[in-house]
Design an enzyme around this catalytic site. Structure first.
Site, PDB file in Angstrom:
ATOM      1  N   ASP A 326       0.667 -70.675  75.898  1.00 53.03           N
ATOM      2  CA  ASP A 326       0.678 -71.371  74.612  1.00 53.03           C
ATOM      3  C   ASP A 326       0.064 -70.424  73.576  1.00 53.03           C
ATOM      4  OD1 ASP A 326       0.758 -73.586  72.752  1.00 53.03           O
ATOM      5  OD2 ASP A 326      -1.406 -73.719  73.049  1.00 53.03           O
ATOM      6  N   ASP A 328      -1.556 -71.327  70.138  1.00 52.27           N
ATOM      7  CA  ASP A 328      -2.747 -71.746  69.406  1.00 52.27           C
ATOM      8  C   ASP A 328      -3.830 -72.271  70.349  1.00 52.27           C
ATOM      9  OD1 ASP A 328      -1.461 -71.094  67.026  1.00 52.27           O
ATOM     10  OD2 ASP A 328      -0.505 -73.071  66.941  1.00 52.27           O
TER      11      ASP A 328
END
Length: 492
Positions: A326, A328
Site C-alpha cells: 500500500d 499511504d
C-alpha cells in the site's frame, strides 16, 4: 422462492468436447439465468474455445483446476458462485433446481453441494477406472457441482493452488470454510458424471494424489481423512509391500537368501491380495486382469514415492515471490489527498527495505486507493506527480496499480476488492498466491485474501481495532515494515 437468484457459473476446462453441450444446457434451461458464465481455459496454450455467445472465456495458463476456479470466482461479482466441471451432464432444468437449493438457505450456510450420479454399464461389471469415478457419488464437497457464497470464498482465501490436480483441493477449501464457522448443505439438484474409460496406467498415475494427501495432513492434522470422509487409505500396506520388495532385491547381495525369500513371499502375498481385491468386482476380462496385476505391483512404490515427495514439499517454507505495498502510511507518511510532490515523506526505513528487496531480485509493486480524484479533491495530474516523486525516492516498481474511484462507484479495483492485486500479479507474471500484500488497513488485508494472496497488516494509530483482530485471525500483524517482511519470509 425468488426469481432473483444472483449467481455466476464458473467452469474450468481443458477443452473437452463435453464443454459445449454443458454450456447449451446452462443457456437453455428454465429458471433464473446466471449473471455470467465464466469458462476458464486451463490449457497452457492452444486455439480458442468453441463457446456460445454470451459466455466469457478467461485463461489461467495451465496452472491447474484450483487456480482456474480462483480466477473465475475472483472475476465474478455475484453473491453465489456455482462451480461445475466441464465433463458433467447437467439436468435440463438445472438452473431451476439450483434456485430451489439456494434461495431458502440461511446465512450460516456457505455452500450447497449437488447430488452426483455416475451411471455404470448395465451389461457388465464396471472396470477399475469406472468404479473410481463411481466413488464421486458418495464424496463430500466435490466441485463437480458445488455452489459457494462469494463472501465465504473471500474469507477462506479461495482454493489452495498448491493442489495442482482435481484432487483434495475441494475438500481442503470446504474444511477451511467449516472451520470458519459456516455450514455446507447437501442440495437436491442432480448432476450426472459419466464414467469414462481411462488408459492402462490410469491407476498408477493417480498415485500422484498421495502428495496432495500429505498436504492435507500438514494443513488439517492426522484426522483429516475422518473429517472429509475419505476412508482409511492403504498407505501402510503399500509401505510394507514396498519395503518387502526392496528387501527381496537387496538381501541376496548380503548373502541372506533365506530372509530374501521371506521378504519376497511377503511382497508376493501383499501384491496378490491387492490385485485380487481389485480384480474381484471388475469384468475379469484378460485385458482388465492384466491391467490389475501389473499396476498392483507398481502402485505401492509409486504411492510411497509421491507421499514422501508430498511430505517434503508440504513442510518446505513458501516465501512469496513478490511483495505488493500500500502507498499511504505504508511506504510514505499519509497526508490526506496529497497533491504536492514536495509533501512526500517516506516512512522511516521504507526506502532501504524496498531497495533491499529489489537488490535480491524480489519483484515489488504498489496497490493504492486514491479516491481523492473521484471526489474532485486532487487531479489526476497531481496524483501522477506525487507518484512520480515516490518512484524517484524508492526506485522503480515492477507494477503500479492505482484506483481513483470512490466507494459508491462499484468498481472491481478499489480495495477491498481484489482487482488491483490480481492485475499487479498479472503484470509481474506471478501467481497471486505467491504475493504478499503489506498495508495499514483492513481493506488491504481483505483485498489480498480475496485475490488469494497473503497479507500482513502494519497498524497505525488510525487502524481500527476490528481490522487488527480480523488480520490476526486470517492474515498476520506486524509492528513495522521490517517485521512485516520477516513475517512474510522475505527479510534479508
Amino acid at each position: 422462492m425468488t426469481a432473483s437468484l444472483d449467481y455466476t457459473v464458473v467452469i474450468p476446462t481443458t477443452g473437452r468436447e463435453t464443454l459445449r453441450p454443458l454450456l447449451d444446457t446452462l443457456l437453455g434451461g428454465p429458471g433464473p439465468q446466471p449473471a455470467e458464465i465464466l469458462v476458464v481455459d486451463d490449457r497452457p496454450g492452444g486455439s480458442d474455445l468453441d463457446v456460445p455467445d454470451g459466455v466469457r472465456v478467461l485463461r489461467s495458463g495451465g496452472r491447474g483446476p484450483a487456480a482456474a476456479r480462483n480466477l473465475g470466482w475472483r472475476t465474478a461479482k455475484s453473491e453465489w458462485i456455482a462451480f461445475v466441471d466441464d465433463d458433467v451432464v447437467l439436468a435440463p432444468d438445472w438452473p431451476r433446481q439450483l434456485e430451489a437449493d439456494l434461495s431458502a438457505l440461511p446465512p450460516e450456510v456457505a455452500a450447497s453441494q449437488g447430488r452426483i450420479t455416475v451411471p455404470l454399464p448395465a451389461d457388465r461389471r464396471p472396470a477399475d477406472d469406472e468404479r473410481s469415478t463411481a466413488g464421486l457419488e458418495h464424496a463430500r464437497w466435490i466441485t463437480a457441482d458445488m455452489a459457494y457464497r462469494r463472501s465465504a470464498l473471500v474469507e477462506a482465501g479461495g482454493f489452495d493452488e498448491r493442489f495442482p490436480r482435481a484432487f483434495r483441493e475441494d475438500s481442503d477449501l470446504a474444511l477451511r470454510v467449516a472451520e470458519a464457522g459456516h455450514r455446507i448443505d447437501q442440495g437436491e439438484r442432480l448432476t450426472t458424471h459419466p464414467a469414462r474409460r481411462a488408459g492402462f496406467f490410469y491407476s498408477l498415475k493417480a498415485q500422484r494424489g498421495n502428495a496432495d494427501n500429505a498436504l492435507m495432513r500438514a494443513k488439517h492434522g492426522v484426522l483429516w481423512r475422518q473429517r472429509t470422509g475419505a476412508g482409511p487409505g492403504r498407505l501402510g500396506l503399500h509401505a510394507l509391500s514396498t519395503m518387502a520388495g526392496l528387501a527381496a532385491l537387496t538381501l541376496p547381495l548380503l548373502r541372506q537368501r533365506g530372509k530374501a525369500l521371506l521378504a519376497a513371499g511377503v511382497w508376493a502375498g501383499l501384491t496378490a491380495e491387492f490385485a485380487g481385491r481389485r480384480i474381484a468386482p471388475g469384468p475379469r476380462t484378460p485385458g482388465e486382469v492384466a491391467r490389475m496385476v501389473v499396476t498392483s505391483a507398481l502402485i505401492p512404490p509409486a504411492a510411497c514415492y509421491h507421499r514422501l515427495r508430498g511430505e517434503i514439499a508440504a513442510r518446505r517454507p513458501r516465501p512469496p515471490v513478490a511483495v505488493l505495498f500500500d502507498r499511504d502510511d505504508t511506504l510514505i507518511v499519509d497526508v490526506p489527498y496529497l497533491n504536492d510532490p514536495d509533501g512526500v515523506r517516506p516512512v522511516p526505513g521504507a526506502v532501504e527495505l524496498v531497495r533491499g528487496l529489489r537488490a535480491r531480485g524480489i519483484p515489488v509493486g504498489v496497490v493504492s486507493n486514491q479516491s481523492g480524484v473521484a471526489k474532485g479533491l486532487i487531479t489526476r495530474e497531481q496524483l501522477d506527480a506525487v507518484n512520480a516523486r515516490v518512484k524517484e525516492l524508492f526506485g522503480p516498481f515492477g507494477t503500479w496499480q492505482v484506483c481513483v474511484h470512490d466507494d459508491g462507484d462499484g468498481c472491481a479495483c478499489r480495495k477491498p476488492a481484489p482487482g488491483m492485486v490480481l492485475r499487479a500479479a498479472g503484470e509481474l507474471g506471478v501467481d497471486p498466491a505467491s504475493c504478499v500484500v503489506i498495508g495499514d488497513t483492513g481493506a488491504d488485508v481483505d483485498a489480498a485474501l480475496a485475490a488469494g494472496a497473503r497479507a500482513v497488516l502494519v497498524p497505525t494509530a488510525r487502524t481500527l481495532e476490528p481490522e487488527i483482530a480480523r488480520a490476526r485471525r486470517h492474515a498476520a500483524v506486524a509492528r513495522d515494515l521490517s517485521e512485516a517482511l520477516r513475517v512474510a519470509g522475505v527479510a534479508g
